[in-house]
Design a protein around this motif. Structure first.
Motif, PDB file in Angstrom:
ATOM      1  N   SER A  32      17.095  25.963  28.978  1.00 55.06           N
ATOM      2  CA  SER A  32      16.412  26.458  27.781  1.00 55.06           C
ATOM      3  C   SER A  32      15.224  27.302  28.214  1.00 55.06           C
ATOM      4  N   ASP A  59      11.425  23.019  20.727  1.00 52.96           N
ATOM      5  CA  ASP A  59      12.884  22.946  20.853  1.00 52.96           C
ATOM      6  C   ASP A  59      13.318  23.097  22.311  1.00 52.96           C
ATOM      7  N   GLU A  62      12.354  19.712  24.192  1.00 55.42           N
ATOM      8  CA  GLU A  62      12.925  18.443  23.738  1.00 55.42           C
ATOM      9  C   GLU A  62      14.441  18.344  23.852  1.00 55.42           C
ATOM     10  N   ARG A  63      15.087  19.389  24.325  1.00 56.15           N
ATOM     11  CA  ARG A  63      16.535  19.313  24.508  1.00 56.15           C
ATOM     12  C   ARG A  63      16.895  18.140  25.420  1.00 56.15           C
ATOM     13  N   LEU A  64      17.993  17.491  25.128  1.00 54.09           N
ATOM     14  CA  LEU A  64      18.391  16.309  25.891  1.00 54.09           C
ATOM     15  C   LEU A  64      18.746  16.642  27.332  1.00 54.09           C
ATOM     16  N   ASP A  65      19.201  17.870  27.579  1.00 53.69           N
ATOM     17  CA  ASP A  65      19.605  18.223  28.944  1.00 53.69           C
ATOM     18  C   ASP A  65      18.453  18.785  29.778  1.00 53.69           C
ATOM     19  N   ASP A  67      15.401  18.178  32.112  1.00 56.19           N
ATOM     20  CA  ASP A  67      14.786  17.166  32.973  1.00 56.19           C
ATOM     21  C   ASP A  67      13.365  17.542  33.370  1.00 56.19           C
ATOM     22  N   ALA A  88       7.573  14.164  25.428  1.00 51.51           N
ATOM     23  CA  ALA A  88       9.042  14.184  25.409  1.00 51.51           C
ATOM     24  C   ALA A  88       9.641  13.456  26.607  1.00 51.51           C
ATOM     25  N   LYS A  90       9.409  14.334  29.841  1.00 48.73           N
ATOM     26  CA  LYS A  90       9.966  15.280  30.804  1.00 48.73           C
ATOM     27  C   LYS A  90       9.038  15.438  32.013  1.00 48.73           C
TER      28      LYS A  90
END
Length: 327
Positions: A32, A59, A62-65, A67, A88, A90
């Motif tokens: 992202s 956005d 906060e994406r799940l993918d 790291d 988040a 991360k």
């Protein structure tokens, strides 16, 4: 090898550099990206086909993918984005300088450390083969390190390739001391285990109002080794960026970021240090991503911590607020 997902926040010069280097990494991929400027986002999307552009910084983070979040925006925006990444859950890889306000950065470092999340700040010398060779040399008692001299000179500031980053010309968060000399303050901190500021002078142009510094002169005590750090903007001479490490019988000169030379009686004009990569710039960036992968994997790494970056920030901001400057 596990592949980690990265969010790149900020798509200016350093953000785009990360996009380029990550595309060649076996262990990291950009999943992202975002920049506050619609024009910058459009240009990045055109130049990097398939770049997953997010609708907002939140956005992207906060994406799940995702790291790890690479914070590649101007310094005054670092704290907000780092806190978003922490919230988040991360990992964080932040551009230097960590910030401008020391008290704010102290609070930020405390929050990041309390989170237990992997964290690092981008000082590329930490991944440089030339710096590794330099470290081994000056650690040898036979070299007899007795002085360090850092000198930078710029025909103009910001440099032509930084013209789009107008914040670099402003005293509130830009200037060559934060942008360039901070790398060398970090370097002596890492190589010598710390430094003490013994004296500093800085000059600013009378106009335009709020413009960044045009000259600095600094004296440091680096664990018993004296160091001078100086910089100036102006004149017709070519840009110059170098650090000299003076030994009892010879010197090591680190120049143009990745080049290391030996100066001695045999080669008074200098000769290349043997065994360094043919393309040291690319090698350093790829090694940096390898070190970031190690950080994310919980393995030993060389990347600077937020605490190290805070020590550098304290020194840099002390240089830029010398006695007698109007506040």
């Amino acid at each position: 090898m596990k592949r980690f997902g990265m969010a790149v926040i900020g798509l200016g010069v350093v953000g785009r550099r990360m996009l380029e280097q990550a595309s060649a990494s076996a262990g990291l991929s950009v999943v992202s990206a975002w920049d506050q400027s619609p024009a910058v986002r459009s240009a990045a999307a055109a130049d990097f086909p398939g770049l997953p552009m997010a609708a907002s910084a939140a956005d992207a983070i906060e994406r799940l993918d995702v790291d790890v979040v690479y914070v590649a925006v101007p310094p005054l925006a670092h704290a907000e984005l780092v806190r978003r990444a922490v919230a988040a859950g991360k990992a964080i890889f932040c551009e230097k300088p960590l910030g401008v306000d020391v008290a704010e950065s102290e609070a930020l470092v405390a929050e990041v450390e309390a989170s237990g999340l992997p964290q690092a700040v981008n000082f590329p010398f930490a991944s440089s083969a030339a710096v590794d060779a330099l470290r081994r040399t000056i650690a040898d008692p036979a070299f007899g390190l007795c002085a360090i001299e850092v000198r930078v000179r710029f025909h103009e500031w910001p440099r032509a390739w930084q013209a789009g980053a107008t914040w670099l010309s402003r005293a509130d968060q830009g200037g060559f001391t934060r942008e360039v000399l901070s790398h060398f303050v970090w370097l002596v901190h890492r190589l010598r285990g710390g430094f003490e500021l013994r004296g500093a002078a800085a000059a600013w142009p009378p106009r335009p109002a709020g413009a960044s510094e045009t000259a600095v002169a600094v004296a440091l005590d680096c664990a018993g080794v004296p160091a001078t750090v100086s910089g100036i903007v102006g004149g017709a001479a070519p840009d110059r960026i170098e650090a000299r490490f003076v030994g009892a019988r010879d010197e090591r000169v680190l120049s143009d970021w990745y080049r290391l030379e030996i100066l001695d009686a045999e080669s008074p004009a200098g000769r290349p240090h043997p065994g360094l990569p043919a393309d040291p710039r690319t090698a350093a960036y790829q090694r940096q991503l390898e070190q970031l992968h190690a950080l994310l994997s919980g393995a030993p790494h060389t990347l600077p911590s937020f605490a190290e970056a805070l020590a550098v920030q304290r020194g840099v901001e002390a240089i830029l607020t010398p006695r007698g400057r109007d506040q």
